[in-house]
Scaffold this active site. Structure first.
Site, PDB file in Angstrom:
ATOM      1  N   GLU A 355       0.904  -1.209  -0.054  1.00 57.83           N
ATOM      2  CA  GLU A 355      -0.063   0.045   0.043  1.00 57.83           C
ATOM      3  C   GLU A 355       1.049   1.408  -0.079  1.00 57.83           C
ATOM      4  O   GLU A 355       1.973   1.345   0.647  1.00 57.83           O
ATOM      5  CB  GLU A 355      -1.144   0.104   1.329  1.00 57.83           C
ATOM      6  CG  GLU A 355      -0.250   0.067   2.609  1.00 57.83           C
ATOM      7  CD  GLU A 355      -1.263   0.128   3.602  1.00 57.83           C
ATOM      8  OE1 GLU A 355      -1.888  -0.938   3.667  1.00 57.83           O
ATOM      9  OE2 GLU A 355      -1.318   1.050   4.291  1.00 57.83           O
ATOM     10  N   HIS A 440      -0.558  -6.434  11.425  1.00 57.97           N
ATOM     11  CA  HIS A 440      -1.623  -7.442  10.913  1.00 57.97           C
ATOM     12  C   HIS A 440      -1.381  -8.799  11.537  1.00 57.97           C
ATOM     13  O   HIS A 440      -1.032  -9.795  10.940  1.00 57.97           O
ATOM     14  CB  HIS A 440      -1.669  -7.714   9.401  1.00 57.97           C
ATOM     15  CG  HIS A 440      -1.944  -6.317   8.647  1.00 57.97           C
ATOM     16  ND1 HIS A 440      -1.638  -6.164   7.354  1.00 57.97           N
ATOM     17  CD2 HIS A 440      -2.343  -5.044   9.034  1.00 57.97           C
ATOM     18  CE1 HIS A 440      -2.179  -5.351   6.820  1.00 57.97           C
ATOM     19  NE2 HIS A 440      -2.435  -4.407   7.790  1.00 57.97           N
ATOM     20  N   ASN A 478      -4.675  -6.806   3.187  1.00 60.69           N
ATOM     21  CA  ASN A 478      -5.094  -6.390   4.457  1.00 60.69           C
ATOM     22  C   ASN A 478      -6.317  -7.257   4.890  1.00 60.69           C
ATOM     23  O   ASN A 478      -7.226  -7.542   4.241  1.00 60.69           O
ATOM     24  CB  ASN A 478      -5.504  -4.990   4.376  1.00 60.69           C
ATOM     25  CG  ASN A 478      -4.699  -3.930   3.692  1.00 60.69           C
ATOM     26  OD1 ASN A 478      -4.478  -4.195   2.216  1.00 60.69           O
ATOM     27  ND2 ASN A 478      -4.184  -2.957   4.164  1.00 60.69           N
TER      28      ASN A 478
HETATM   29  P1  FAD Z   1      -9.230  -6.835  17.263  1.00 57.77           P
HETATM   30  O1  FAD Z   1      -9.862  -5.953  16.106  1.00 57.77           O
HETATM   31  O2  FAD Z   1      -7.865  -6.624  17.573  1.00 57.77           O
HETATM   32  O3  FAD Z   1     -10.154  -6.841  18.487  1.00 57.77           O
HETATM   33  C1  FAD Z   1      -9.852  -7.486  19.746  1.00 57.77           C
HETATM   34  C2  FAD Z   1     -10.429  -6.871  20.897  1.00 57.77           C
HETATM   35  O4  FAD Z   1     -10.401  -7.692  21.872  1.00 57.77           O
HETATM   36  C3  FAD Z   1      -9.620  -5.588  21.146  1.00 57.77           C
HETATM   37  O5  FAD Z   1     -10.619  -4.251  21.139  1.00 57.77           O
HETATM   38  C4  FAD Z   1      -8.808  -5.928  22.498  1.00 57.77           C
HETATM   39  O6  FAD Z   1      -8.780  -4.792  23.241  1.00 57.77           O
HETATM   40  C5  FAD Z   1     -10.066  -6.969  23.092  1.00 57.77           C
HETATM   41  N1  FAD Z   1      -9.323  -7.550  24.192  1.00 57.77           N
HETATM   42  C6  FAD Z   1      -8.151  -8.389  24.055  1.00 57.77           C
HETATM   43  N2  FAD Z   1      -7.756  -9.029  25.170  1.00 57.77           N
HETATM   44  C7  FAD Z   1      -9.037  -9.088  25.558  1.00 57.77           C
HETATM   45  C8  FAD Z   1      -9.134  -9.545  27.166  1.00 57.77           C
HETATM   46  N3  FAD Z   1      -8.296 -10.281  27.969  1.00 57.77           N
HETATM   47  N4  FAD Z   1     -10.304  -9.158  27.623  1.00 57.77           N
HETATM   48  C9  FAD Z   1     -11.312  -8.383  27.039  1.00 57.77           C
HETATM   49  N5  FAD Z   1     -10.764  -7.729  25.802  1.00 57.77           N
HETATM   50  C10 FAD Z   1      -9.760  -8.038  25.110  1.00 57.77           C
HETATM   51  N6  FAD Z   1      -6.467  -4.260   8.514  1.00 57.77           N
HETATM   52  C11 FAD Z   1      -6.820  -3.905   7.376  1.00 57.77           C
HETATM   53  O7  FAD Z   1      -7.744  -4.806   6.833  1.00 57.77           O
HETATM   54  N7  FAD Z   1      -6.954  -2.897   6.645  1.00 57.77           N
HETATM   55  C12 FAD Z   1      -6.318  -1.689   7.283  1.00 57.77           C
HETATM   56  O8  FAD Z   1      -6.178  -0.618   6.656  1.00 57.77           O
HETATM   57  C13 FAD Z   1      -5.732  -1.991   8.487  1.00 57.77           C
HETATM   58  N8  FAD Z   1      -4.868  -1.150   9.104  1.00 57.77           N
HETATM   59  C14 FAD Z   1      -4.220  -1.289  10.192  1.00 57.77           C
HETATM   60  C15 FAD Z   1      -3.525  -0.332  10.830  1.00 57.77           C
HETATM   61  C16 FAD Z   1      -3.197  -0.350  12.267  1.00 57.77           C
HETATM   62  C17 FAD Z   1      -2.404   0.795  12.876  1.00 57.77           C
HETATM   63  C18 FAD Z   1      -3.510  -1.405  12.981  1.00 57.77           C
HETATM   64  C19 FAD Z   1      -2.943  -1.631  14.430  1.00 57.77           C
HETATM   65  C20 FAD Z   1      -4.069  -2.441  12.261  1.00 57.77           C
HETATM   66  C21 FAD Z   1      -4.618  -2.418  11.127  1.00 57.77           C
HETATM   67  N9  FAD Z   1      -5.228  -3.436  10.413  1.00 57.77           N
HETATM   68  C22 FAD Z   1      -5.692  -3.273   9.032  1.00 57.77           C
HETATM   69  C23 FAD Z   1      -5.614  -4.828  11.115  1.00 57.77           C
HETATM   70  C24 FAD Z   1      -6.950  -4.908  11.680  1.00 57.77           C
HETATM   71  O9  FAD Z   1      -7.187  -3.883  12.459  1.00 57.77           O
HETATM   72  C25 FAD Z   1      -6.868  -6.126  12.461  1.00 57.77           C
HETATM   73  O10 FAD Z   1      -6.634  -7.243  11.585  1.00 57.77           O
HETATM   74  C26 FAD Z   1      -8.392  -6.290  13.013  1.00 57.77           C
HETATM   75  O11 FAD Z   1      -8.411  -5.473  13.794  1.00 57.77           O
HETATM   76  C27 FAD Z   1      -8.196  -7.701  13.671  1.00 57.77           C
HETATM   77  O12 FAD Z   1      -9.757  -7.996  14.092  1.00 57.77           O
HETATM   78  P2  FAD Z   1      -9.959  -9.100  15.303  1.00 57.77           P
HETATM   79  O13 FAD Z   1     -11.394  -9.166  15.434  1.00 57.77           O
HETATM   80  O14 FAD Z   1      -9.096 -10.353  15.003  1.00 57.77           O
HETATM   81  O15 FAD Z   1      -9.468  -8.370  16.537  1.00 57.77           O
END
Ligand code: FAD
Length: 500
Positions: A355, A440, A478
């Site tokens: 990107e 990621h 992504n």
């Molecule tokens: P998450 O979205 O990580 O959600 C997990 C949640 O669980 C969090 O809110 C966390 O606080 C909570 N949690 C963790 N442990 C506990 C616990 N023990 N008790 C209670 N709650 C807990 N992806 C894209 O596709 N496009 C992009 O442009 C992109 N840009 C990014 C830029 C940045 C700076 C970052 C950090 C990530 C980016 N990503 C992007 C990646 C994307 O955000 C993640 O892949 C995605 O959020 C993961 O989803 P998930 O449901 O697995 O978990």
């Protein structure tokens, strides 16, 4: 509350958790969601909920006294700033060979990410999730995810003239001159809102250096899409500032879940234990992996498979910047929302999807920054450390060399064509590659390996995994659209078969 019983508990409010909560509620279930981070709805003393990248304060990072910026040097000098310790929105979690950035708060990663909403090419899908039938994913679940996430596309005519995308136009021109394919990338950021920002008819967010510490306007993060819809059913309660620590079978059925309610300094104010009939792990790749390896090692869930904690990858993330010639200015005003990718995935010698990233310094830098997603075969393992009581990840920085090799196939060629060089002052002193951090994280509880083919932890009926930990380390693009689409597929099956 302590001692409560409930039919369904979801741990985490990111993509996987949000899909589970909405679909379960629509199927008539009452759902409690617990989230470690804050509910980001109250403005601070500056009238804004989030701070921007140029003036970070305590809201930026999860419990740190100094920022830990991905670009942590400028002109070779350290670039981090002192902040007050607070339960901020971006966590930079340090393991021995990598730091992993994650969102903290109601909405998880959607609060801090670049919003790039990319559906992988169907021809690559078998390499992403080999046990999942691609047909229904592409006919049903990817479209459902894109609709639920409010994914939209940039107006390409507007793009050609917008000041804030000069950096992206330079990126396209240089990719084309070196013979690389490029593609416009859809986003959840409302591009119509961005037009108003550019025209100065609405408050600026993407155009005011806002993204990794949150967007005050414009971005359709999960709290505005799936989670808003879930709350709208009246059946979903979201409980922020609660950190789940243990999950174990309860006497008399279901699972006993212990958690600590925390304040904004991260201190426990109350310990609570509840009983849930069914529990969905949606704490993200790192959060879910840490919880599961800990439960297994400490005897809370001893029958979890040995594979729990394995299969972790960084989606081949590596960052790099180039210094352009004086005629290739990238603009002092840059939208923090990327909208273009260089697609070199078809290069079997080193697949990469890069990107073209903004570098919002507020001044002209003549720099082009990229986040490359590459085909890196290395995989790490999370293990419980009985000495510290924490969880380690054995990933080593050197394991990112294959990613650098893939990315070089694009950027060495562009540098040679343009007569330009890499910048070596942004990721450390004399350091070209941002190879020691990841945005990621994926894997740690891989689908059809540690779970069944729908995310069930089969030794424990009623326990499910529904987040990025199911995906074995790489999505070729992504990841969040794939995490969302897979969750849509799995929850449909689980509701049909396990909820009567
Ligand atoms: P998450 O979205 O990580 O959600 C997990 C949640 O669980 C969090 O809110 C966390 O606080 C909570 N949690 C963790 N442990 C506990 C616990 N023990 N008790 C209670 N709650 C807990 N992806 C894209 O596709 N496009 C992009 O442009 C992109 N840009 C990014 C830029 C940045 C700076 C970052 C950090 C990530 C980016 N990503 C992007 C990646 C994307 O955000 C993640 O892949 C995605 O959020 C993961 O989803 P998930 O449901 O697995 O978990």
């Amino acid at each position: 509350n302590d001692g409560d019983t409930m039919p369904v508990l979801v741990i985490g409010t990111g993509y996987g958790g949000a899909v589970a909560a909405l679909r379960l509620a629509q199927a008539g279930q009452n759902v409690i969601m617990v989230e470690k981070g804050m509910s980001w709805t109250q403005p601070g003393s500056d009238g804004k909920v989030f701070c921007n990248m140029l003036n970070p304060d305590g809201r930026s990072y999860w419990l740190r006294t100094e920022t830990d910026q991905p670009i942590n040097h400028f002109m070779g000098a350290p670039y981090n700033k002192s902040i007050s310790s607070y339960t901020g929105v971006l966590d930079s979690e340090q393991f021995s060979g990598i730091r992993i950035y994650q969102g903290r708060g109601v909405g998880g990663g959607s609060l801090v990410n670049g919003g790039m909403a990319v559906t992988p090419k169907q021809e690559n899908f078998a390499s992403i999730l080999p046990s999942v039938d691609a047909g229904p994913m592409y006919s049903t679940y990817y479209p459902r995810a894109n609709a639920g996430l409010k994914v939209n596309n940039i107006d390409q005519t507007w793009f050609q003239g917008a000041d804030c995308y000069q950096f992206a136009r330079v990126g396209i021109k240089q990719a084309q001159r070196s013979g690389f394919a490029y593609t416009f990338v859809p986003n959840v950021y409302d591009f119509n809102y961005m037009k108003q920002e550019q025209a100065s008819t609405a408050p600026r967010s993407a155009l005011d250096a806002e993204v990794i510490y949150g967007n005050n306007y414009g971005k359709n993060s999960l709290d505005k899409t799936y989670l808003a819809a879930a709350s709208g059913t009246g059946k979903v309660t979201i409980v922020p500032q609660h950190v789940v620590t243990t999950v174990a079978p309860a006497n008399g059925g279901g699972y006993s879940v212990s958690m600590n309610q925390i304040d904004t300094s991260g201190n426990t104010v109350k310990a609570k234990t509840v009983t849930a009939q069914k529990v969905f792990f949606a704490a993200g790749s790192v959060g879910t992996s840490k919880l599961l390896v800990t439960q297994k090692a400490t005897g809370k869930l001893p029958n979890l498979p040995d594979s729990v904690g394995t299969g972790w990858g960084n989606n081949g993330n590596v960052m790099v910047a180039r210094q352009n010639q004086a005629w290739d200015a990238t603009g002092s005003l840059q939208s923090c929302i990327p909208c273009v990718g260089i697609d070199n995935w078809a290069d079997s010698g080193g697949p990469a999807f890069a990107e073209v990233s903004p570098f919002p310094a507020g001044i002209e830098t003549f720099a082009s920054l990229y986040l490359a997603i590459t085909k890196n075969p290395n995989r790490g393992t999370f293990t419980y450390n009985s000495g510290t009581g924490g969880v380690d990840l054995n990933w080593q920085t050197a394991w990112n060399q294959p990613s650098i090799d893939c990315a070089k196939r694009i950027f060495d060629k562009i540098n040679s064509k343009e007569g330009t060089i890499y910048r070596t002052d942004l990721f450390g002193e004399y350091k070209t590659w941002g190879d020691d951090f990841a945005y990621h994280p994926l894997g740690g509880c891989v689908l059809n390996v540690s779970t069944d083919n729908y995310g069930r932890l089969t030794p424990y009926p009623g326990l499910y995994v529904i987040d990025g930990s199911l995906i074995p380390g790489l999505t070729t693009v992504n990841p969040f659209v794939t995490i969302t689409a897979l969750a849509e597929r799995n929850i449909e099956k689980i509701i049909a078969e396990d909820f009567h």
